[in-house]
Write a protein that holds these residues in place. Structure first.
Motif, PDB file in Angstrom:
ATOM      1  N   VAL A 192       0.959  -1.206   0.061  1.00 13.63           N
ATOM      2  CA  VAL A 192       0.061   0.049  -0.121  1.00 13.63           C
ATOM      3  C   VAL A 192       0.749   1.180  -0.010  1.00 13.63           C
ATOM      4  O   VAL A 192       0.703   2.143  -0.825  1.00 13.63           O
ATOM      5  N   LYS A 193       1.738   1.393   1.031  1.00 19.89           N
ATOM      6  CA  LYS A 193       2.877   2.233   0.830  1.00 19.89           C
ATOM      7  C   LYS A 193       3.728   2.702  -0.242  1.00 19.89           C
ATOM      8  O   LYS A 193       3.676   3.718  -0.904  1.00 19.89           O
ATOM      9  N   ASN A 194       3.804   1.459  -0.765  1.00 19.68           N
ATOM     10  CA  ASN A 194       4.687   1.624  -2.392  1.00 19.68           C
ATOM     11  C   ASN A 194       3.809   2.116  -3.414  1.00 19.68           C
ATOM     12  O   ASN A 194       4.302   2.683  -4.298  1.00 19.68           O
ATOM     13  N   ARG A 195       2.501   1.669  -3.529  1.00 20.08           N
ATOM     14  CA  ARG A 195       1.559   2.259  -4.305  1.00 20.08           C
ATOM     15  C   ARG A 195       1.211   3.611  -4.215  1.00 20.08           C
ATOM     16  O   ARG A 195       1.285   4.453  -5.272  1.00 20.08           O
ATOM     17  N   GLN A 196       1.208   4.171  -2.853  1.00 15.28           N
ATOM     18  CA  GLN A 196       1.175   5.632  -2.722  1.00 15.28           C
ATOM     19  C   GLN A 196       2.312   6.240  -3.156  1.00 15.28           C
ATOM     20  O   GLN A 196       2.243   7.362  -3.735  1.00 15.28           O
ATOM     21  N   LEU A 197       3.438   5.852  -3.057  1.00 14.98           N
ATOM     22  CA  LEU A 197       4.763   6.396  -3.484  1.00 14.98           C
ATOM     23  C   LEU A 197       4.821   6.682  -4.933  1.00 14.98           C
ATOM     24  O   LEU A 197       5.151   7.637  -5.638  1.00 14.98           O
ATOM     25  N   LEU A 198       4.451   5.578  -5.795  1.00 19.42           N
ATOM     26  CA  LEU A 198       4.285   5.395  -7.180  1.00 19.42           C
ATOM     27  C   LEU A 198       3.323   6.423  -7.535  1.00 19.42           C
ATOM     28  O   LEU A 198       3.345   7.302  -8.595  1.00 19.42           O
TER      29      LEU A 198
END
Length: 612
Positions: free
Chosen positions: A93-99
């Protein structure tokens, strides 16, 4: 060209790119220079970059790119972000938000024709090319995330680390450690065309002896007057039309009627055609012509054709002409008018072409507008069967040569009698049956559907000329369906895209196998349930047409999931599954959700249903 690299660990990837002729490299990392230089090999790569004239910038936040570059130096032709990660044990989830924040930031620094390259470890991206493929909720959903910022996935390639000289991956969990890049993929994103703005549009056309204007139905605003069949067009539908006409002209004398001379509007009601399949039109205020003026304009009788009725007789007997207008669903009335006026020579092919308009359900090959090619020929009675065979053989020869030129594969083309047609009819064939009796269906089959799809119909009209010697034979072809089958286009909407990358694949009208520039577009599924008004039949075509209008053709599928009748009251409730997906531009989950909410509001207002 200017190339921006983000999140560099030891700068070995940047160092491998620098020195290329005509390329200016800007290499960046999130850490400070002191932190970055402490990584193994980083200092050496940084020196190499600077010695080659590249820029090296530290403490760059990939989610705030415009803050790090002056206005005149913000435009990059390519942006690389290899193996992005929030660091430590950050989850999906955090990496999706980063992208998501990264892609939004790219909109401010990427050139209009630029590319974004994002390399991810095997399984992270969530595309069908990941092996093994993770469950959707456990992936980074990179295509959907990018779509939210207006980008589409245009290519995917293996990330071949071993071919990059001196490259060494590092940064595992924010440490100076390598990680496995076997099976990693490089995802290449490009800008999508902007969402269409459906502002009301008026159109002028000839109606009898008058020029009138009308408001174009919203679902057709981006499709009216596109000029696909004009002389300077390289669109595949025009190429196919020209090739077919060239082939026919070698067999018989031919007269082509200018499509611009064929009015868009008809008046009255087409007999036998379902009311809900017609695009009904209201003329602009003060535009409705009087009955007297309409009668004076009957020299152009195609405007009032009732698909076989004798319009001239109606006028002579003083029958009132109903003030109903609709967009032409077929070119057949225009041909009938030519026949009635005997404005032709027996044995000469009369060829008409142009867009026609039909409301229909939503499927990948059901089109509310397509280009029709209509061929009409008057022949001696008793020779109609040989005439039909001649037409079909000629069309077969042309289509075979076209398809073999495109794919090297010979398509299966068959003429099937209407009375013994075994395959389920597509929407094109179903509507054609409403227009009048059909003798034969023309079907074209290609992989993966060798059984064939109906692309044309053939009719004979023994009594049309009221002549004991002559019979009229007509062949109607759906040029859009032919273009899809011959060029491997799976979705009719792609034929109408505003994205220039479509026509670039057909230079100077050359037919080729189409390669999609939007790969694995995300889809969003929403269910809608509602009670039907008591005692009223549900118009499913109107339901589908409303979905087209609200979404701007972003609905790819509508499926009935449940049909419930309440015991005691007899009230009926329907549940449909609506799938939103674009074939050519970015569609984010938020935009799809807004479309669904708008659809629900419009359903209550226009269909009279009660939402559950």
């Amino acid at each position: 060209r200017r190339v921006l690299l983000l999140g560099e660990g030891n700068f070995s990837f940047s160092a491998a790119l620098c020195g290329a002729q005509g390329t200016h490299v800007v290499a960046t990392c999130y850490e400070s220079e002191e932190e970055a230089a402490g990584r193994g090999g980083a200092a050496r790569s940084i020196r190499r970059l600077r010695d080659s004239g590249a820029e090296v910038v530290f403490s760059v936040d990939c989610t705030k790119l415009k803050e790090h570059f002056l206005l005149g130096k913000r435009e990059f032709d390519r942006i690389y972000f290899n193996f992005p990660h929030c660091g430590r044990k950050a989850g999906v989830v955090k990496n999706r938000q980063l992208l998501a924040r990264f892609f939004h930031s790219c909109t401010e620094v990427l050139a209009q024709e630029g590319e974004i390259h994002v390399a991810l470890c095997n399984g992270q991206g969530g595309t069908p090319l990941d092996e093994p493929r993770r469950e959707w909720h456990n992936s980074w959903q990179i295509v959907a995330v990018a779509a939210g910022a207006g980008f589409i996935l245009s290519a995917v390639h293996p990330f071949q680390a071993e071919t990059i000289r001196g490259y060494k991956c590092t940064g595992y969990r924010s440490q100076d450690k390598s990680f496995c890049v076997e099976g990693a993929l490089n995802h290449i994103f490009t800008r999508s065309t902007a969402p269409l703005c459906f502002t009301p549009e008026s159109c002028k056309t000839q109606l009898g002896s008058q020029t009138v204007s009308f408001q174009v139905p919203q679902v057709l605003v981006d499709k009216i007057n596109r000029g696909f069949l004009e002389v300077n067009s390289s669109h595949p539908v025009r190429t196919i039309k020209e090739k077919l006409i060239a082939g026919l002209s070698q067999a018989l004398p031919l007269q082509e009627r200018e499509s611009s001379c064929l009015p868009l509007l008809h008046q009255g009601h087409p007999d036998g055609v379902c009311h809900s399949n017609i695009f009904w039109i209201t003329l602009s205020p003060g535009q409705a012509p009087s009955t007297e003026k309409m009668s004076q304009g009957l020299a152009n009788a195609v405007l009032f054709s009732h698909f076989g009725q004798d319009t001239d007789k109606n006028v002579q007997e003083g029958c009132p002409i109903p003030q109903q207008f609709y967009l032409r669903p077929s070119l057949l009335p225009h041909a009938q008018a030519i026949i009635k006026k005997r404005a032709f020579s027996p044995g000469t092919l009369q060829v008409l072409s142009g867009p026609v308009f039909r409301k229909c359900r939503i499927t990948p090959r059901s089109m509310p507008v397509f280009h029709e090619l209509l061929v009409v020929l008057a022949v001696s009675r008793g020779t109609e069967n040989s005439c039909i065979q001649m037409l079909v053989d000629n069309i077969k020869t042309t289509l075979n040569s076209l398809h073999q030129g495109v794919s090297g594969i010979k398509p299966s083309i068959s003429l099937q009698e209407a009375t013994s047609f075994g395959t389920e009819l597509n929407d094109f064939a179903v509507f054609e049956r409403q227009l009048g009796e059909i003798q034969h269906f023309l079907c074209v089959g290609t992989d993966p559907d060798p059984s064939g799809s109906c692309v044309g119909v053939i009719r004979t009209a023994p009594d049309e000329l009221k002549s004991p010697e002559l019979v009229v034979v007509s062949a109607s072809l759906n040029l859009d369906l032919l273009a899809m089958l011959l060029c491997g286009i799976s979705d009719w909407r792609m034929l109408w895209t505003m994205d220039r990358r479509f026509l670039r694949q057909f230079p100077e009208g050359e037919l080729r196998l189409f390669k999609s520039f939007s790969l694995y577009p995300p889809s969003y599924v929403h269910d809608v349930s509602f009670w039907l008004p008591d005692g009223e039949e549900f118009d499913e075509v109107a339901f589908h047409t409303l979905a087209r209008k609200v979404s701007g053709e972003m609905v790819v599928s509508i499926q009935l999931r449940d049909n419930f009748q309440q015991p005691g009251t007899g009230r009926r409730s329907l549940c449909y599954r609506v799938t939103f997906q674009s074939c050519d531009r970015a569609l984010g989950c938020r935009e799809a959700a807004e479309m669904q909410l708008h659809f629900r509001e419009e359903m209550q207002q226009h269909l009279g249903v009660t939402l559950r």
